[in-house]
Design an enzyme around this catalytic site. Structure first.
Site, short mmCIF file in Angstrom:
data_model
loop_
_atom_site.label_atom_id
_atom_site.label_comp_id
_atom_site.label_asym_id
_atom_site.label_seq_id
_atom_site.Cartn_x
_atom_site.Cartn_y
_atom_site.Cartn_z
N GLY A 180 29.19 37.68 49.73
CA GLY A 180 30.62 37.66 49.47
C GLY A 180 31.31 38.97 49.84
N GLY A 181 32.32 39.33 49.04
CA GLY A 181 33.10 40.53 49.32
C GLY A 181 32.27 41.80 49.28
N GLY A 415 35.48 49.45 87.54
CA GLY A 415 36.05 49.89 86.27
C GLY A 415 35.01 50.36 85.29
CB ALA A 416 31.50 49.35 84.66
#
Length: 525
Positions: A180-181, A415-416
């Site tokens: 859970g949280g 771009g890499a």
């Protein structure tokens, strides 16, 4: 355990001290039955874990006699000391470290108001002292009997995790269930360690998954250590046993500064700083299509061949690891040609961006070893947001003010190449090996685009294509083209890489690069 009270009748200070010690001894021993049950699950107790984490005899507990004040719902007769959380500080390799540990023997380690208040206090103390915080997690979530007060306790932890982020190192060690949280606190910290079979993390457990989706799965299958180390990337490290796990937590702490105002701890270099690495001449093939293991390159370069790889089994086409060069801690980011040819994809971009951001937060210089053919193409990558995720790595590098050095080992395309800490985005120094190819794309692809009409009109298209590819390589992809254009600072002998990196890092040690005045940037998330 925990029902005795300090007496209020008269008595000497010695007698009262003896009584106090008796109660503290009882608190430390805990319930023998609960301890046996913990051991039967293959788990250590909170105090046994603390003993493994800290230097012998250095741990100082805080609020050992704290008890909850809740009444009703069966808690009024169960008010054990510590309230299921052991908090305090000690030393690791002689340096102060704070901790809180869930004691699963008490309320299953579930968090209540007093339990949470103790954790809040130790987190505040760690931030005020400027020292690392290690959480030893083994709890059953919020204490249902205390209702919203328990939930508010988690909120206070999350807020402090966020406030401490980038100020002090935060390490979460998962040694039991985390559902859970409660799972969000580890996710907010810098590193997550997990132990196989005994620790799990998930937002909704198998029963809820089955009820909502019909899927059948075990706790380990849903959120075990291997799942988070290989598939989700939630866990940075996974181990078979608690002893090995905690030993590596100590090792990691030995490479981290106490806080963001200090440099990482240096050691005397036993590995010669001018050691040649001649094996690198044969380790990395000049043929860009042939794979090799980048880890072997890293082990040859760093002190003693030792490094601590982060996320070793997730997004394995990029390597992120902490090591030492000349006794100084560095963070290394490297493409791994053995996986996806070293191409960047969604997960590897996220992995490297997070690591770069961490190193920059804690003054750890960055060394980037580049051998990248580009971003991984494909519909799945584009629809998954490779543009947004790739921008995370770009942002992290551009935002980093620590010393930054890149080395192009072989290919660096498109771009890499820019994203992998090129000179154009702020690398302080950029070196290249003699077989480097820095270009917009590979020669084959470039020739097909640039000379498309010429190839189509030729009597022998394949022969013409081969000749044009060769010419393109000669003119625009030769090893010294980038150096001639000022895009790399020097083309170096691979065997000299270690010596050059150490000398360059020594020169950059006092680097100061102020950022523009702003609250914070709006980085892609």
């Amino acid at each position: 355990m925990g029902e005795r009270l300090l007496t209020l009748d008269t008595g000497t200070m010695r007698e009262r001290t003896a009584e106090l010690q008796g109660i503290k001894d009882e608190v430390e021993r805990g319930s023998a039955k609960a301890t046996e049950q913990q051991h039967a699950k293959g788990k250590l107790t909170a105090r046994e874990r603390i003993a493994l984490l800290f230097d012998e005899g250095s741990f100082q507990e805080v609020e050992a006699l704290r008890r909850h004040r809740a009444t009703g719902f069966g808690l009024e007769d169960k008010r054990p000391y510590t309230d299921g959380a052991v908090t305090g500080w000690g030393t690791v390799h002689g340096r102060t470290v704070f901790t809180y540990a869930h004691d699963f023997r008490i309320f299953g380690g579930a968090l209540g108001e007093a339990h949470a208040t103790k954790i809040h206090k130790i987190m505040d103390m760690a931030l005020a002292a400027g020292a690392p915080l290690v959480s030893l997690n083994d709890g059953a979530g919020a204490r249902i009997q205390e209702g919203v007060s328990a939930l508010a306790g988690y909120g206070g932890i999350f807020e402090r995790n966020t406030r401490a982020s980038g100020s002090i190192p935060q390490i979460s060690v998962m040694l039991g269930p985390c559902a859970g949280g409660a799972a969000y606190s580890p996710a907010l910290t810098d590193f997550v360690f997990m132990v196989r079979d005994t620790s799990q993390m998930f937002i909704t457990g198998p029963d809820v998954v089955r009820a909502v989706t019909g899927e059948q799965i075990s706790q380990n299958g849903l959120g075990g250590a291997d799942v988070h180390a290989e598939m989700s990337g939630v866990a940075h490290f996974a181990y078979d046993d608690e002893e090995t796990c905690l030993a590596d937590v100590r090792y990691l702490l030995s490479m981290l500064p106490d806080n963001n105002r200090q440099a990482p701890p240096a050691v005397s270099a036993t590995d010669p700083v001018d050691r040649r690495c001649d094996v690198l001449h044969d380790l990395v093939p000049t043929d860009g299509s042939r794979p090799y293991d980048m880890r072997q390159v890293i082990e040859e370069l760093v002190d003693g061949g030792e490094h601590m790889e982060v996320h070793e089994r997730w997004a394995i086409n990029v390597i992120c690891t902490l090591a030492r060069l000349g006794g100084q801690v560095v963070g290394i980011v490297a493409n791994q040609p053995r996986s996806l040819a070293g191409a960047l994809d969604i997960h590897s971009s996220e992995k490297a961006a997070r690591f770069v951001q961490f190193c920059d937060s804690f003054n750890i210089p960055l060394v980037t070893l580049v051998d990248v053919p580009g971003f991984l193409p494909g519909v799945e990558q584009e629809h998954g947001g490779i543009i947004r995720h790739g921008a995370k790595l770009l942002y992290a590098y551009c935002n980093a003010t620590v010393p930054r050095i890149s080395v192009v080992l072989r290919k660096a395309y498109g771009g890499a190449y820019i994203v992998m800490d090129s000179r154009s985005i702020g690398a302080d120094l950029s070196y290249a090996w003699p077989a480097n190819e820095i270009a917009v794309m590979g020669a084959e692809g470039a020739a097909n685009v640039v000379f498309r009409r010429q190839i189509a009109a030729a009597d022998d298209p394949e022969s013409t294509r081969a000749q044009l590819v060769k010419e393109y390589k000669t003119e625009l992809m030769h090893p010294y083209y980038a150096a001639e254009a000022g895009l790399v600072d020097d083309v170096i002998d691979p065997a000299e890489t270690r010596r050059i990196l150490i000398r360059s890092l020594d020169m950059l040690r006092e680097k100061h690069a102020p950022l523009p005045v702003r609250k914070h940037g709006n980085q892609p998330v």
